[in-house]
Design a protein around this motif. Structure first.
Motif, short mmCIF file in Angstrom:
data_model
loop_
_atom_site.label_atom_id
_atom_site.label_comp_id
_atom_site.label_asym_id
_atom_site.label_seq_id
_atom_site.Cartn_x
_atom_site.Cartn_y
_atom_site.Cartn_z
N ALA A 147 0.86 -1.18 0.00
CA ALA A 147 0.00 0.00 0.00
C ALA A 147 0.89 1.23 0.00
CB ALA A 147 -0.93 0.01 1.21
N VAL A 148 0.35 2.35 -0.47
CA VAL A 148 1.12 3.59 -0.49
C VAL A 148 0.24 4.71 0.03
CG1 VAL A 148 0.49 4.05 -2.90
CG2 VAL A 148 2.49 5.17 -1.92
N SER A 169 3.87 9.41 0.27
CA SER A 169 4.49 8.45 -0.65
C SER A 169 5.21 7.33 0.10
CB SER A 169 5.46 9.15 -1.61
OG SER A 169 4.80 10.01 -2.46
N LYS A 170 4.83 7.08 1.33
CA LYS A 170 5.43 5.99 2.09
C LYS A 170 4.76 4.68 1.70
CE LYS A 170 6.97 6.38 6.25
NZ LYS A 170 7.13 6.55 7.71
N VAL A 171 5.58 3.71 1.31
CA VAL A 171 5.10 2.39 0.92
C VAL A 171 5.16 1.47 2.13
CG1 VAL A 171 5.48 0.41 -0.58
CG2 VAL A 171 5.89 2.72 -1.44
N SER A 172 4.07 0.77 2.40
CA SER A 172 4.04 -0.11 3.57
C SER A 172 3.44 -1.45 3.21
CB SER A 172 3.24 0.53 4.71
OG SER A 172 1.90 0.77 4.30
N PHE A 173 3.78 -2.43 4.03
CA PHE A 173 3.23 -3.78 3.92
C PHE A 173 2.67 -4.13 5.29
CE2 PHE A 173 6.64 -3.35 0.89
CZ PHE A 173 6.14 -3.92 -0.27
N ASN A 174 1.36 -4.14 5.42
CA ASN A 174 0.72 -4.43 6.70
C ASN A 174 0.37 -5.91 6.77
OD1 ASN A 174 0.59 -1.67 7.77
ND2 ASN A 174 -0.80 -1.31 6.05
N PHE A 175 1.02 -6.61 7.71
CA PHE A 175 0.83 -8.05 7.85
C PHE A 175 -0.46 -8.35 8.59
CE2 PHE A 175 5.57 -7.74 7.71
CZ PHE A 175 5.70 -8.27 6.45
N SER A 231 7.99 -0.83 6.14
CA SER A 231 7.70 0.26 5.21
C SER A 231 8.98 0.85 4.66
CB SER A 231 6.88 1.36 5.92
OG SER A 231 7.66 1.95 6.95
N ILE A 232 8.84 1.57 3.56
CA ILE A 232 9.95 2.32 2.98
C ILE A 232 9.43 3.68 2.56
CG2 ILE A 232 11.17 0.28 2.15
CD1 ILE A 232 10.10 0.93 -0.66
N ASP A 233 10.28 4.67 2.58
CA ASP A 233 9.93 5.99 2.07
C ASP A 233 10.33 6.04 0.60
OD1 ASP A 233 8.82 7.11 4.32
OD2 ASP A 233 10.75 7.74 5.13
#
Length: 756
Positions: free
Chosen positions: A392-393, A398-404, A452-454
């Motif tokens: 998700a972004v 513009s932070k990209v994250s992966f929510n488990f 997450s990554i920026d």
């Protein structure tokens, strides 16, 4: 026609090399680029005489000098059918083309430019320039690098070609450029920190469209310059960002190292036959100690006998109580089916101790006391963990994250003490201990619910908001695939419109209540706007020799940094006529002439008859069909406006009119009249206007490319000539000061010699 969707592009990216070997690629289609350039045009403002919006150059044609002094409209990019290149077009929306007698250095005539009649057309030339501190550079459209084909109403092809050369030189000398955006060094992972970039374009596979590609290098190697294997922008989006697997997983490793720091686990990105992943090494989860340690030695001996049936405790190999240190080696983060998957399979050897009491017994020989001892044995636990998260972004950051979500954790004993050990009192690990360890592991792993990554952004300079490119869609094919659009913080409609004197336009701002909007215009002397409602009105009595650009701005009252702008073009448009006359409005000084061209609505030349009102001067046919020459009287007592009406009787009667302004000349002198200056040096100049308002005085250098002249907008009689760094067009330069308006025309000049 095939429609490009996010899903179809993501599917193609599963097999194609998404970024041509670059660490990342940012793409923006022409519609979005045009919107950005339009907003930058409005941001520069109609009163700011920058080279991007005001064109001022001089050139020679036979016995005349010509000065083109024009206001440019915003650049518009478009894809040319049958041509691999993207074209750029800028309309000449206002201004004047002045003709000067080289022998007498007097203005002969001037033709005012009208909207929709003149334009510049060239090819898109993108350039990379160095940026300021902490910036890798800017992505710009370099106006000076393009070759232009002007189309100026009433000007023949040969002269248009000469004007095109002069325009290009002017843009190059003044470093004219539109900025698409900057690539900056944000505080992000090194693998996502840009260090260099190149630029190219790519044609849409099925539509008359193309996009700009910014090929970005971070801490990897540069890739191949050229179109990508898959066109990267869905048809319902305007921008896309592709992040290759290497920088993506390195950035994820950096984030995981922060999140797993309490456990002491270190992650690194790896690439093997299965693809890219992040693998953890070292560290452990402390599950705590279970049970109480007992001793068989006094004073605990009796108590140990009493507690011999109690739960065993977790211990070291000597039976001393110790917490369970469950190692995290091998925890792996990888991509599968468009999701980020975390897996962990680990075997853990655990010592468990228990007091073993042998009971006393009796024989004929007497009674014997029982024994006491602590027995320690090893059991092996198997941990299996699996969880996945969708990409998700966040549009704002513009932070990209992966929510488990929905993690599964299974703990079970897979190896026990041998039966011999158990015969002598050793115990296997109990279900109570196993369940306690599982709860502890689950609690620790649940604390890491996301990574997450920026994602670095292309930060456009055109808006108040720092994040103008809103990335809203995200997929995980081979690397990150983010999509979105560029948008103003406040959208104003209509974005561009025209209005005649006496007319009005209602502007509106989307997304905010009208009570929170304040409206203003620039310049403020061309009509008025209702600050509350956004109704813009132009009075009937607006002096117009040419069109004027008015910037309408909406400002959010509660957050003044949020604003949006639109453009109103104010001019008197010619009525629909059967005969078109170019130029529609011109100026002629005493004894000189101006050429008029008569055409039908499709631009075909016409033979016409003329009537002058008042009947001042004369008009005669020229050398070509549709060309006519109006000559002013040799003496003028004052300003006279002559209406020239043309009529043709081909098939049906058709008419058209043009306005010719007869004005007396005024004297202008420039001091020093002659001078010398070294290459790269400056020379101060001052002009004196004998008749007329000097506020409209302007300056230009001839020939184009022989340096620049800058004047003070507050006092245009003062100017500074800036010599070029080296000789380009000979060592003699003419600096011209000119004044052209509805009431007078004049020219003065200084001759400057360039010296080493």
């Amino acid at each position: 026609m095939t429609v490009l969707t996010t899903e179809s592009i993501a599917q193609s990216l599963q097999t194609d090399s998404a970024t041509n070997g670059w660490d990342a690629v940012f793409a923006m289609n022409l519609k979005q680029v045009n919107a950005l350039f339009f907003q930058q045009f409005l941001d520069i403002g109609p009163t700011n005489t920058r080279a991007e919006t005001f064109l001022r150059c001089a050139l020679a044609d036979e016995s005349s000098l010509l000065v083109l002094d024009a206001g440019l409209g915003p650049p518009e990019l478009y894809f040319q059918t049958g041509d691999a290149k993207t074209a750029v077009e800028m309309e000449l929306i206002a201004g004047v083309l002045i003709t000067i007698d080289q022998r007498t250095m007097a203005i002969k005539n001037a033709a005012w430019l009208r909207p929709n009649e003149s334009k510049l057309t060239g090819s898109l030339e993108l350039a990379k320039v160095r940026g300021e501190v902490n910036q890798v550079g800017k992505v710009v459209m370099d106006l000076g690098a393009s070759a232009y084909t002007p189309t100026i109403g009433g000007v023949n092809l040969r002269l248009n070609t000469k004007i095109g050369d002069a325009v290009r030189t002017y843009f190059r000398e003044n470093a004219a450029a539109y900025t698409m955006g900057i690539i900056g060094n944000d505080t992000v992972s090194p693998s996502l920190t840009p260090t260099s970039f190149l630029i190219t374009t790519q044609k849409h596979p099925t539509r008359q469209d193309s996009c700009v590609l910014v090929l970005i290098q971070t801490n990897g190697q540069p890739g191949t310059v050229g179109p990508l294997a898959t066109y990267p922008i869905p048809d319902d989006c305007g921008a896309a960002l592709l992040i290759a697997e290497r920088p993506l997983f390195n950035a994820l490793a950096d984030d995981l190292n922060k999140r797993f720091q309490p456990f002491g686990t270190n992650f690194s990105a790896r690439n093997d036959s299965k693809g890219w992943s992040c693998v953890g090494g070292g560290g452990h989860i402390d599950c705590g100690a279970y049970g109480a340690e007992y001793s068989c030695w006094p004073p605990e001996r009796e108590r140990a006998w009493e507690q011999s049936s109690k739960i065993p405790w977790t211990s070291d190999e000597r039976g001393h109580s110790r917490s369970v240190q469950f190692g995290l080696d091998g925890i792996t983060i990888s991509a599968a089916n468009g999701r980020l998957v975390a897996t962990w399979n680990h075997k853990h050897s655990q010592h468990v101790s228990q007091v073993n009491r042998s009971p006393g017994f009796s024989t004929r020989g007497g009674n014997f006391a029982g024994g006491c001892g602590v027995i320690t044995a090893v059991s092996v636990l198997q941990a299996d963990f699996n969880v996945s998260g969708a990409i998700a972004v966040d549009a704002g950051s513009s932070k990209v994250s992966f929510n488990f979500s929905n993690p599964t954790l299974n703990i079970e004993a897979v190896e026990y003490p041998s039966w011999v050990y158990r015969l002598f009192g050793a115990t296997a690990i109990t279900s109570e201990i196993t369940n306690t360890i599982k709860r502890s592991l689950q609690e620790a792993l649940n604390s890491v619910t996301a990574v997450s990554i920026d994602a670095f952004r292309l930060k456009c300079l055109l808006f108040q908001s720092p994040d103008t490119v809103k990335l809203t869609g995200a997929k995980l094919p081979r690397g990150g695939f983010l999509t979105g659009n560029a948008a103003m913080p406040l959208s104003v409609t209509p974005a561009s419109t025209s209005v005649q004197p006496g007319g009005s336009v209602q502007f509106s701002a989307a997304g905010l209540p009208s009570s929170d909007i304040f409206w203003e215009i620039e310049p403020r002397d061309c009509g008025s706007i209702n600050h509350s409602t956004g109704l813009y009105t132009v009075p009937h009595a607006v002096p117009l020799s040419s069109a004027r650009v008015v910037v309408v701005t909406a400002i959010q009252k509660s957050k003044t940094a949020v604003r949006g702008s639109a453009m109103a073009l104010v001019y008197r448009s010619p009525a629909e006529q059967g005969v078109a006359i170019l130029p529609g409005r011109s100026l002629v000084t005493q004894g000189h002439h101006v050429k008029l061209y008569a055409t039908d609505r499709l631009g075909a030349p016409l033979n016409v008859s003329w009537m002058l009102s008042p009947n001042v001067g004369s008009i005669a046919p020229g050398l070509q069909q549709g060309e006519y020459i109006y000559t002013a009287p040799s003496q003028l007592s004052g300003v006279t406006e002559v209406t020239a009406s043309a009529q043709t009787h081909v098939l049906t009667v058709a008419e058209g009119t043009a306005v010719i302004q007869l004005v007396p000349s005024t004297g202008i002198t420039v001091n020093p009249v002659q001078g010398s200056v070294k290459f790269g040096a400056r020379l101060a100049l001052m002009a004196t206007v004998y008749t007329g308002d000097p506020g409209g005085l302007r300056w230009v250098v001839y020939p184009s490319g022989s340096g620049k002249v800058e004047f003070d907008p507050g006092d245009p009689t003062r100017a500074t000539y800036i010599a070029p760094a080296s000789i380009t067009h000979g060592n003699q330069v003419h600096v011209l000061a000119y004044l052209v308006n509805l009431y007078t025309a004049g020219l003065g000049s200084a001759v400057i010699t360039l010296t080493p």
